[in-house]
Design a protein around this motif. Structure first.
Motif, PDB file in Angstrom:
ATOM      1  N   GLU A 573       0.857  -1.187   0.000  1.00 39.12           N
ATOM      2  CA  GLU A 573       0.000   0.000   0.000  1.00 39.12           C
ATOM      3  C   GLU A 573       0.892   1.235   0.000  1.00 39.12           C
ATOM      4  N   ALA A 574       0.489   2.226  -0.771  1.00 39.46           N
ATOM      5  CA  ALA A 574       1.313   3.425  -0.838  1.00 39.46           C
ATOM      6  C   ALA A 574       0.490   4.637  -1.227  1.00 39.46           C
ATOM      7  N   LEU A 575       0.958   5.792  -0.794  1.00 39.61           N
ATOM      8  CA  LEU A 575       0.377   7.082  -1.165  1.00 39.61           C
ATOM      9  C   LEU A 575       1.492   7.998  -1.646  1.00 39.61           C
ATOM     10  N   TRP A 576       1.308   8.562  -2.795  1.00 41.77           N
ATOM     11  CA  TRP A 576       2.276   9.521  -3.322  1.00 41.77           C
ATOM     12  C   TRP A 576       1.570  10.842  -3.555  1.00 41.77           C
ATOM     13  N   ARG A 577       2.012  11.886  -2.860  1.00 40.93           N
ATOM     14  CA  ARG A 577       1.503  13.239  -3.085  1.00 40.93           C
ATOM     15  C   ARG A 577       2.393  13.876  -4.146  1.00 40.93           C
ATOM     16  N   ALA A 578       1.935  13.796  -5.397  1.00 38.62           N
ATOM     17  CA  ALA A 578       2.743  14.309  -6.498  1.00 38.62           C
ATOM     18  C   ALA A 578       2.931  15.815  -6.376  1.00 38.62           C
ATOM     19  N   TYR A 579       1.831  16.505  -6.108  1.00 34.86           N
ATOM     20  CA  TYR A 579       1.865  17.921  -5.753  1.00 34.86           C
ATOM     21  C   TYR A 579       0.570  18.215  -5.035  1.00 34.86           C
ATOM     22  N   ASP A 580       0.351  19.467  -4.625  1.00 42.30           N
ATOM     23  CA  ASP A 580      -0.754  19.775  -3.719  1.00 42.30           C
ATOM     24  C   ASP A 580      -2.117  19.382  -4.267  1.00 42.30           C
ATOM     25  N   ASP A 581      -2.301  19.426  -5.571  1.00 44.66           N
ATOM     26  CA  ASP A 581      -3.613  19.144  -6.145  1.00 44.66           C
ATOM     27  C   ASP A 581      -3.771  17.708  -6.624  1.00 44.66           C
ATOM     28  N   LEU A 582      -2.745  16.900  -6.519  1.00 42.19           N
ATOM     29  CA  LEU A 582      -2.808  15.538  -7.040  1.00 42.19           C
ATOM     30  C   LEU A 582      -2.193  14.550  -6.066  1.00 42.19           C
ATOM     31  N   SER A 583      -2.968  13.527  -5.718  1.00 45.36           N
ATOM     32  CA  SER A 583      -2.435  12.382  -4.985  1.00 45.36           C
ATOM     33  C   SER A 583      -2.835  11.117  -5.725  1.00 45.36           C
ATOM     34  N   VAL A 584      -1.967  10.129  -5.661  1.00 47.57           N
ATOM     35  CA  VAL A 584      -2.168   8.872  -6.369  1.00 47.57           C
ATOM     36  C   VAL A 584      -2.014   7.744  -5.360  1.00 47.57           C
ATOM     37  N   TYR A 585      -2.884   6.736  -5.457  1.00 49.17           N
ATOM     38  CA  TYR A 585      -2.831   5.667  -4.464  1.00 49.17           C
ATOM     39  C   TYR A 585      -2.882   4.306  -5.120  1.00 49.17           C
ATOM     40  N   SER A 586      -2.381   3.315  -4.401  1.00 44.62           N
ATOM     41  CA  SER A 586      -2.376   1.957  -4.910  1.00 44.62           C
ATOM     42  C   SER A 586      -2.348   0.973  -3.752  1.00 44.62           C
ATOM     43  N   SER A 587      -3.006  -0.149  -3.940  1.00 41.40           N
ATOM     44  CA  SER A 587      -2.823  -1.299  -3.052  1.00 41.40           C
ATOM     45  C   SER A 587      -2.749  -2.540  -3.925  1.00 41.40           C
ATOM     46  N   LEU A 588      -1.919  -3.483  -3.515  1.00 42.77           N
ATOM     47  CA  LEU A 588      -1.704  -4.691  -4.295  1.00 42.77           C
ATOM     48  C   LEU A 588      -1.549  -5.870  -3.351  1.00 42.77           C
ATOM     49  N   GLY A 589      -2.261  -6.945  -3.633  1.00 43.36           N
ATOM     50  CA  GLY A 589      -2.088  -8.194  -2.904  1.00 43.36           C
ATOM     51  C   GLY A 589      -1.751  -9.311  -3.875  1.00 43.36           C
ATOM     52  N   ILE A 590      -0.697 -10.042  -3.578  1.00 40.33           N
ATOM     53  CA  ILE A 590      -0.304 -11.217  -4.347  1.00 40.33           C
ATOM     54  C   ILE A 590      -0.415 -12.412  -3.411  1.00 40.33           C
TER      55      ILE A 590
END
Length: 735
Positions: A573-590
């Protein structure tokens, strides 16, 4: 093809990073706020602590995500957490699997659950249809055995729901939603503090939907409907700085339909007597938190839950005259192939528990930079009574049973610093279980067991904002018994299941705290795996359908022990705040699972009186409800100061529906889209879930036939998740 798909998933995940916990954020939050976010506090552990400092694999889903997704029940959120799956053997997905471990149904046989569900300290395991999301602050998903904290119900993990607390000043909220298929929701919240010592919060919600099935015989579109009412209250009384008393009250009234299976495996049913899935629950918990002195703190949780449940379904899925003008028409055969039956289960589930914990709260230090050891010791007692009445068309007399269990346990955990960066954590639980079972067939069991579980973990804070950990834990699930009279005596009881879990992970912040990441790898080794099986009996004479009105086959359900199974995988699981108006998220289970040395008796149709069942070798086969991958990718982008868009992809691999047959779901990828307009005290969300209108299979059968038009030829049948649903919700705050 699968290898290619997995490669794409890994590449995509490395490009799109972001966690589930912060899906909704305002545009004026700075990157540094990621470290101090109070929504990352895990409450299900023995001590409330930031998720990034807890050495285990945990997901937190907060109230902003609940609102944005217009989620009504906790199962609406489970796909957001890696390696979590669920089965819809009812109107809601209350049967949960974590890392491929968990139950998928409940009928007459007593069930030992692998995944616990707790709501504000109240044990909702087995009654999770009532676990609605009214005024919930966050949902915590703990993966892996919870043997120290929760014992037998936590073999695979735990789902913990925490409601919002009273506010310091007046606060009220009204939220409403309208969606396709007759969906409508309305809720209200009021909260305030009458003084510095006393605060309250009350919430009520009504949700209803026609469901997503059309009954062609009755010409109705609401036979699989949802009709749910919830009421929640919380009162916090703090007579002194040292003492806090919290009371949680929860009432829910669920009156859902259940008409979910079609003879054509689509969304058109033919039943003349649609089923239902009802629950009426009154529950409460009372929590005392007493800071005895600077060195000791006492926490006591007393809870009870009284639930009346009724689950019934039209077993034939059909109606009189379904054979007319078809190959099974009675005018051709001289008798009618069609049969009719209804199965109904009424349960009264009463549950009381007390959990007393003494915490150290020491301020002493070993060195100038290092605190001393901290510990918790506790006592737990739980008493549960389940009374069952089964009313089935082909039972001469109604079947009834009473199942009483009493669990008592002592447990403890200690965290010892070995340096100012390195800690070792050890926990242990001893549990005693006494059970009494009796039913109307004069079957009686009185099993007693002594069990233990625990964990050892090492955490190393190698940087201010980064931690690595390693964990070994042991979980267990009580043994049990089969009540079916046709089984041999040696098959009547099954053994306790145990599991060792080995896990390692890393959590932290990178790139000037704009990236938050947690990932783990695990290996799980299960012994004496409890597997639900059934032997299918065929009727030798087709005319018995006409003459005796019997089902063309019958099932002898039972639980047996497989020798062992293995599973291993990755969670990310991760959160990346690219800049103030954009955040991108992901979760992955294998996830990879397999049975070892397991002979199943499920797959052969047999007449039990004349043909012995032939074992089927399942050695090396994957466990049920264990998709090899699950993925969530999404982003939040503020188009302007008030407008936000949230595109999202959910993907899941195919999986076996059951350990009793070979039928599998189809893999899928669905797209969700939300558009929000946000003001200071109100917001409006437009949402489209399952944008491309995929048919998502959530439960399936493959070991019998139920269609007289096909002369009851064995074929697969499926239950489906929601199709494309478009809706709008609006929320207004008053402060």
């Amino acid at each position: 093809m699968r290898a290619v798909s997995l490669s794409v998933l890994f590449v995509s995940t490395s490009l799109l990073l972001t966690p589930i916990e912060l899906l909704a954020e305002s545009s004026d939050i700075s990157k540094s706020d990621l470290v101090d976010d109070n929504k990352l506090i895990v409450t299900a552990e023995l001590k409330d602590e930031n998720i990034m400092r807890v050495p285990s694999s945990i997901t937190i889903i907060d109230d902003e995500v609940i609102q944005l997704r217009n989620a009504q029940h906790f199962s609406d959120l489970l796909n957001l957490a890696p390696n979590i799956n669920f089965a819809t053997g009812a109107s809601r997905g209350r049967f949960i699997q974590i890392r491929g471990i968990g139950e998928r149904s409940e009928f007459s046989e007593p069930v030992n659950y692998s995944v616990g569900v707790v709501v504000d300290g109240i044990d909702f395991t087995g009654v999770a249809t009532g676990a609605t999301l009214l005024d919930i602050q966050q949902v915590e998903v703990l993966r892996g055995p919870q043997g120290t904290l929760y014992g037998a119900n936590g073999l695979a993990g735990l789902i913990n729901l925490v409601s919002n607390s009273p506010t310091d000043s007046f606060f009220a909220n009204v939220t409403t939603s309208v969606e396709e298929y007759g969906g409508f929701g309305l809720s209200g919240i009021v909260s305030n503090s009458l003084s510095k010592q006393l605060g309250y919060r009350f919430a009520v919600k009504k949700y209803q939907s026609d469901g997503y099935m059309d009954n062609l015989y009755l010409d109705r579109d609401d036979t699989n409907n949802l009709d749910e009412m919830s009421l929640r209250g919380k009162i916090v009384f703090q007579p002194s700085e040292q003492l806090t008393l919290t009371s949680n009250i929860f009432l829910t009234d669920v009156d859902n339909g259940y008409d979910a299976f079609s003879l054509d495996s689509n969304r058109n049913t033919y039943s003349d007597n649609p089923g239902h899935d009802k629950q009426d629950t009154q529950a409460a918990s009372f929590i005392l938190d007493w800071q005895i002195n600077s060195m000791k703190r006492l926490e006591t949780i007393v809870s009870f839950a009284d639930s009346d449940l009724e689950y019934g379904y039209d077993e034939d899925w059909s109606h009189p005259g379904i054979c007319d003008n078809t190959a099974c028409d009675s005018e051709i055969w001289g008798y009618d192939w069609w049969y009719a039956s209804f199965d109904n289960f009424s349960r009264e589930n009463e549950n009381q528990s007390i959990d007393v914990r003494l915490h150290s709260d020491t301020t002493s230090t070993i060195s100038e930079d290092m605190r001393g050891a901290s510990w918790v010791i506790g006592f737990y007692y739980r008493n549960q009574t389940m009374d069952l009445l089964r009313e089935y068309t082909y039972l001469d007399n109604h079947f009834s049973s009473q199942f009483d269990t009493a669990n008592s346990a002592i447990y403890g955990q200690i965290k010892t610093p070995l340096s100012n960066q390195l800690n070792i954590i050890a926990g242990l639980r001893f549990e005693k279980r006494d059970a009494d079972y009796i039913d109307s067939n004069d079957v009686m069991f009185n099993p007693d067991e002594n069990l233990w579980g625990g964990k050892i973990a090492i955490e190393y804070q190698y940087d201010t904002d980064k931690m690595i950990y390693a964990l070994v834990s042991r979980g267990y699930k009580n043994g049990g018994f089969n009540t079916e009279g046709s089984l041999n005596e040696k098959d009547r009881e099954y053994d306790t299941e145990f599991m060792w879990n080995y896990e390692a992970g890393i959590k932290g912040y990178w790139f000037e705290k704009s990236l938050r990441l947690q990932t783990s790898v695990f290996y799980q080794d299960r012994d004496d795996v409890q597997i639900k099986q059934s032997i299918v009996r065929s009727l030798a004479d087709d005319r018995a359908i006409q003459e005796g009105g019997e089902c063309p086959c019958s099932f002898t359900d039972y639980t047996q022990n497989a020798t062992a199974s293995k599973s291993y995988g990755v969670e990310f699981e991760a959160l990346w705040r690219a800049y103030d108006d954009l955040s991108v998220y992901s979760s992955l289970g294998i996830l990879k699972t397999q049975f070892e040395d397991f002979q199943s008796f499920t797959h052969i149709l047999a007449d039990l009186e004349t043909i012995p069942p032939v074992p089927y070798n399942m050695n090396g086969r994957e466990q049920a409800h264990s998709p090899s991958y699950q993925l969530v990718l999404g982003s939040h982008y503020f188009i302007s100061e008030n407008w936000r868009v949230n595109p999202e992809i959910e993907a899941k691999d195919s999986f076996y529906f059951s350990d009793r047959h070979e039928e599998k779901s189809k893999s899928y990828a669905v797209f969700n889209l939300r558009l929000s307009y946000i003001q200071t005290n109100w917001q409006v969300n437009l949402f489209v879930n399952n944008l491309t209108d995929k048919d998502i299979q959530t439960r399936g059968f493959g070991s019998f036939g139920n269609d007289p038009r096909k002369f009851y030829e064995t074929e697969p049948y499926y239950q489906f998740a929601a199709p494309r649903v478009v809706g709008i919700s609006a929320s207004v705050n008053f402060e």
